[in-house]
Design a protein around this motif. Sequence first.
Motif, PDB file in Angstrom:
ATOM      1  N   ASP A 392       0.831  -1.202   0.000  1.00 34.15           N
ATOM      2  CA  ASP A 392       0.000   0.000   0.000  1.00 34.15           C
ATOM      3  C   ASP A 392       0.868   1.256   0.000  1.00 34.15           C
ATOM      4  O   ASP A 392       2.031   1.238   0.399  1.00 34.15           O
ATOM      5  CB  ASP A 392      -1.000   0.008   1.158  1.00 34.15           C
ATOM      6  CG  ASP A 392      -0.350   0.301   2.500  1.00 34.15           C
ATOM      7  OD1 ASP A 392       0.815  -0.072   2.683  1.00 34.15           O
ATOM      8  OD2 ASP A 392      -1.019   0.899   3.357  1.00 34.15           O
ATOM      9  N   PHE A 393       0.270   2.336  -0.485  1.00 34.33           N
ATOM     10  CA  PHE A 393       0.954   3.618  -0.541  1.00 34.33           C
ATOM     11  C   PHE A 393       1.077   4.201   0.862  1.00 34.33           C
ATOM     12  O   PHE A 393       0.138   4.140   1.655  1.00 34.33           O
ATOM     13  CB  PHE A 393       0.186   4.603  -1.420  1.00 34.33           C
ATOM     14  CG  PHE A 393       0.293   4.327  -2.891  1.00 34.33           C
ATOM     15  CD1 PHE A 393       1.511   4.414  -3.543  1.00 34.33           C
ATOM     16  CD2 PHE A 393      -0.833   3.979  -3.628  1.00 34.33           C
ATOM     17  CE1 PHE A 393       1.617   4.173  -4.899  1.00 34.33           C
ATOM     18  CE2 PHE A 393      -0.744   3.732  -4.984  1.00 34.33           C
ATOM     19  CZ  PHE A 393       0.484   3.824  -5.629  1.00 34.33           C
ATOM     20  N   PHE A 414       9.099  13.800   3.373  1.00 35.68           N
ATOM     21  CA  PHE A 414       8.866  12.473   2.777  1.00 35.68           C
ATOM     22  C   PHE A 414      10.104  11.987   2.032  1.00 35.68           C
ATOM     23  O   PHE A 414      10.463  10.808   2.102  1.00 35.68           O
ATOM     24  CB  PHE A 414       7.666  12.520   1.836  1.00 35.68           C
ATOM     25  CG  PHE A 414       6.333  12.546   2.534  1.00 35.68           C
ATOM     26  CD1 PHE A 414       5.996  11.563   3.456  1.00 35.68           C
ATOM     27  CD2 PHE A 414       5.400  13.536   2.270  1.00 35.68           C
ATOM     28  CE1 PHE A 414       4.763  11.565   4.100  1.00 35.68           C
ATOM     29  CE2 PHE A 414       4.162  13.556   2.910  1.00 35.68           C
ATOM     30  CZ  PHE A 414       3.846  12.569   3.824  1.00 35.68           C
ATOM     31  N   ALA A 415      10.772  12.895   1.306  1.00 34.94           N
ATOM     32  CA  ALA A 415      11.954  12.512   0.524  1.00 34.94           C
ATOM     33  C   ALA A 415      13.070  11.987   1.428  1.00 34.94           C
ATOM     34  O   ALA A 415      13.811  11.071   1.051  1.00 34.94           O
ATOM     35  CB  ALA A 415      12.445  13.700  -0.299  1.00 34.94           C
ATOM     36  N   ARG A 416      13.180  12.555   2.629  1.00 35.13           N
ATOM     37  CA  ARG A 416      14.213  12.101   3.569  1.00 35.13           C
ATOM     38  C   ARG A 416      13.787  10.868   4.348  1.00 35.13           C
ATOM     39  O   ARG A 416      14.564  10.320   5.137  1.00 35.13           O
ATOM     40  CB  ARG A 416      14.545  13.235   4.550  1.00 35.13           C
ATOM     41  CG  ARG A 416      15.252  14.435   3.916  1.00 35.13           C
ATOM     42  CD  ARG A 416      15.790  15.372   4.995  1.00 35.13           C
ATOM     43  NE  ARG A 416      14.725  15.949   5.796  1.00 35.13           N
ATOM     44  CZ  ARG A 416      14.151  17.129   5.569  1.00 35.13           C
ATOM     45  NH1 ARG A 416      14.538  17.864   4.528  1.00 35.13           N
ATOM     46  NH2 ARG A 416      13.198  17.582   6.355  1.00 35.13           N
ATOM     47  N   MET A 625       4.958  -0.425  -7.720  1.00 37.71           N
ATOM     48  CA  MET A 625       3.851   0.401  -7.237  1.00 37.71           C
ATOM     49  C   MET A 625       4.301   1.838  -6.983  1.00 37.71           C
ATOM     50  O   MET A 625       3.501   2.782  -7.085  1.00 37.71           O
ATOM     51  CB  MET A 625       3.281  -0.211  -5.959  1.00 37.71           C
ATOM     52  CG  MET A 625       1.944   0.343  -5.514  1.00 37.71           C
ATOM     53  SD  MET A 625       1.242  -0.696  -4.226  1.00 37.71           S
ATOM     54  CE  MET A 625      -0.167   0.319  -3.730  1.00 37.71           C
ATOM     55  N   SER A 626       5.587   2.024  -6.653  1.00 32.04           N
ATOM     56  CA  SER A 626       6.104   3.354  -6.311  1.00 32.04           C
ATOM     57  C   SER A 626       6.477   4.185  -7.528  1.00 32.04           C
ATOM     58  O   SER A 626       6.920   5.332  -7.375  1.00 32.04           O
ATOM     59  CB  SER A 626       7.333   3.217  -5.400  1.00 32.04           C
ATOM     60  OG  SER A 626       6.997   2.555  -4.197  1.00 32.04           O
ATOM     61  N   LEU A 637       6.620   8.808  -4.517  1.00 30.70           N
ATOM     62  CA  LEU A 637       5.700   7.835  -3.933  1.00 30.70           C
ATOM     63  C   LEU A 637       6.492   6.773  -3.178  1.00 30.70           C
ATOM     64  O   LEU A 637       7.641   6.479  -3.513  1.00 30.70           O
ATOM     65  CB  LEU A 637       4.867   7.169  -5.024  1.00 30.70           C
ATOM     66  CG  LEU A 637       3.990   8.097  -5.867  1.00 30.70           C
ATOM     67  CD1 LEU A 637       3.344   7.323  -7.006  1.00 30.70           C
ATOM     68  CD2 LEU A 637       2.921   8.754  -4.998  1.00 30.70           C
ATOM     69  N   LYS A 638       5.850   6.203  -2.185  1.00 33.10           N
ATOM     70  CA  LYS A 638       6.470   5.112  -1.443  1.00 33.10           C
ATOM     71  C   LYS A 638       5.421   4.062  -1.144  1.00 33.10           C
ATOM     72  O   LYS A 638       4.320   4.384  -0.671  1.00 33.10           O
ATOM     73  CB  LYS A 638       7.083   5.621  -0.133  1.00 33.10           C
ATOM     74  CG  LYS A 638       7.803   4.527   0.656  1.00 33.10           C
ATOM     75  CD  LYS A 638       8.372   5.064   1.955  1.00 33.10           C
ATOM     76  CE  LYS A 638       9.059   3.959   2.746  1.00 33.10           C
ATOM     77  NZ  LYS A 638       9.576   4.449   4.059  1.00 33.10           N
ATOM     78  N   ALA A 639       5.747   2.802  -1.456  1.00 31.53           N
ATOM     79  CA  ALA A 639       4.851   1.692  -1.141  1.00 31.53           C
ATOM     80  C   ALA A 639       5.567   0.733  -0.197  1.00 31.53           C
ATOM     81  O   ALA A 639       6.775   0.504  -0.319  1.00 31.53           O
ATOM     82  CB  ALA A 639       4.432   0.964  -2.411  1.00 31.53           C
ATOM     83  N   GLU A 640       4.838   0.212   0.748  1.00 32.16           N
ATOM     84  CA  GLU A 640       5.373  -0.772   1.686  1.00 32.16           C
ATOM     85  C   GLU A 640       4.470  -1.995   1.647  1.00 32.16           C
ATOM     86  O   GLU A 640       3.265  -1.878   1.369  1.00 32.16           O
ATOM     87  CB  GLU A 640       5.415  -0.184   3.103  1.00 32.16           C
ATOM     88  CG  GLU A 640       6.330   1.028   3.215  1.00 32.16           C
ATOM     89  CD  GLU A 640       6.256   1.699   4.576  1.00 32.16           C
ATOM     90  OE1 GLU A 640       5.157   1.662   5.189  1.00 32.16           O
ATOM     91  OE2 GLU A 640       7.266   2.242   5.027  1.00 32.16           O
TER      92      GLU A 640
END
Length: 649
Positions: A392-393, A414-416, A625-626, A637-640
């Motif tokens: 999920d995002f 978020f970038a860090r 997904m990212s 974007l980041k997905a885990e």
Amino acid sequence: MNTISIDLETYSDVDIGKCGVYKYAESPNFEILLFAYSVDNSDVTVIDITKGEKIPDEIISALSDPSITKWAFNSQFERICLSEYLHRHYSLATHYLSPVSWKCSMTWCAYMGLPMSLAGAGAVLGLEQQKITEGKELIRYFCVPCKPTKANGGRTRNLPMHDKDKWDRFKKYNIRDVEVEMAIQDRLQKFPVPDSVWEEFWLDQQINDRGIAVDMEFAKNAISFDAKSRESLMNEIKEITCLENPNSVMQLKDWLIEQGMEVTSLDKKAVSAMLPTAPPNVQKVLGIRKKLAKSSVKKYQAMENAVCSDGRARGMFRFYGANRTGRFAGRLIQLQNLPQNHISDLAEARQLVKAAPFEVMELLYDDIPDTLSQLIRTAFVPQAGYKFIVADFSAIEARVLAYLAGEQWVLDTFARGEDIYCATASRMFHCTVVKNGKNGELRQKGKQATLSCGYGGSVGALIAMGALESGMKEEELQPLVDAWRKANPNIVNFWWAVDRAVKEAVLQHTTTSTHGIKFICKSGMLFIELPSGRRLSYVKPKMGVNKFGSESVTYEGSNGTTKKWERLESYGPKFVENIVQGMSRDILMYAMAAFEEYRIVAHVHDEIIVECPEEVSVESICQLMSKTPPWAAGLQLKAEGYEGKFYKK
């Protein structure tokens, strides 16, 4: 032949409302009664299959011809029913007809912000031809089983011969539905649904067709355990209170008053408030009532209702279910509102329900209803030889909001890879906040503000998000709102830039833009064009006055609370909420389209559930997904995710 518009009238002994169209059509007693169609907008023809009339061969061929577009209102119903019909009578469609080349006029209405019912859409559009109102009564008469009575000779089904006049009216009703569908298409032709949205619709239909496997042995045991637990709890509460029916609110209120308790309500909040000061016997009774209030068994029963003969539940998702943003709505089991898991021994608890006697479960777990509730997600399993990867995002709406508004410090956070709630609290309170560290107690306030204030929310939004329950005092809520807004000036500016752009577009009947978003007012519609090119639609916009006496934009739509079609008001922050949620939805669809080689079996909010071979890695799914869409350049974007043999959260 280029297009066919279709409407079916069918019979099945399966309740479609509880079980969905896939199980409905799977019933041995399912049959198509009437088949009404129009080729290339010609006069409507109705085939009375009950009288042995045959669907013409060229129409049968067209149903699986990808070059011919098939139209229906809620086309999933017609496609699945015809798949079953062709399978039984023509040895075709061994599974389901491909959704590609099928289009849905209900989806078109949803895209345009119109009611998602044939009668409702026809009324709002002011069509000359309207849906025949007695249709519901005719459907009840011919399409579902009837109760045997002396008057009807003890029959369990009404056939055409039992009321020929009604049957003639039913055929006219069938024809009229196709005529209304075509009239809707004709009225909306200057606002076509983009090809990209139809491609998303086809992907959605493929996911619905695929379904998700349910461990029915586990689900049935859960239903049995729930019944035994409830019986035990009911006996216990009867023994304490001596009440004939402890489920009766009136009886239990009277008993509580006898125990010296002041009672105005027995809802969840009221019961929780009474518990700390109640005497031990009352605490025991209220605790049992809280356990009995768990409705976990209903989800398991919904699984039992919906699952098809191959053990998979289908039709879980309604494409464009939220017609102002285009987000999905849940159906049947409703995966969108399943309880989360918090017990640490999830796999062990699941195995106990599946294999152990109830007495063992009762011995190990104090609260059986709560345990069963937390285990609901685990009933969904991959097919043999496969595993689930669930990704999920991370904070998708917060990222999209900051990206559109140009709130750079949020994007940098978020970038860090830093904690956004700590960073927010740090800016709000002008100090360093570290999770479980320095000034860590302020993180909760940063979290509450982040989740509540992004779309113009104030004190009421904080309270609704549980600020008071988390220990905050009411007098500190307004300063918290003020601090969040001061820390996020670009987001606040974004709200009012959108507000101005919308008002100008509506007042001048023109096109405006701000922050990469277009606002187009023409032909009685307001469109908000997102970076993806997809548009959000608002019907019959005009200027009005809101409840505070200020000028605002109003439009016609379905009231989310009353479900009535009425004039609604909106303003900048609310439009921003629609924009952000709409763009987040487009990012999800972009990711889902990239998963073509994998088997998506479900999706919940910003989460995708993939059924895949063992060799597929979580990292590869999350990386895919990212990937940022080309129309959102610069958005990180980041997905885990996780992998496993059952679903959880």
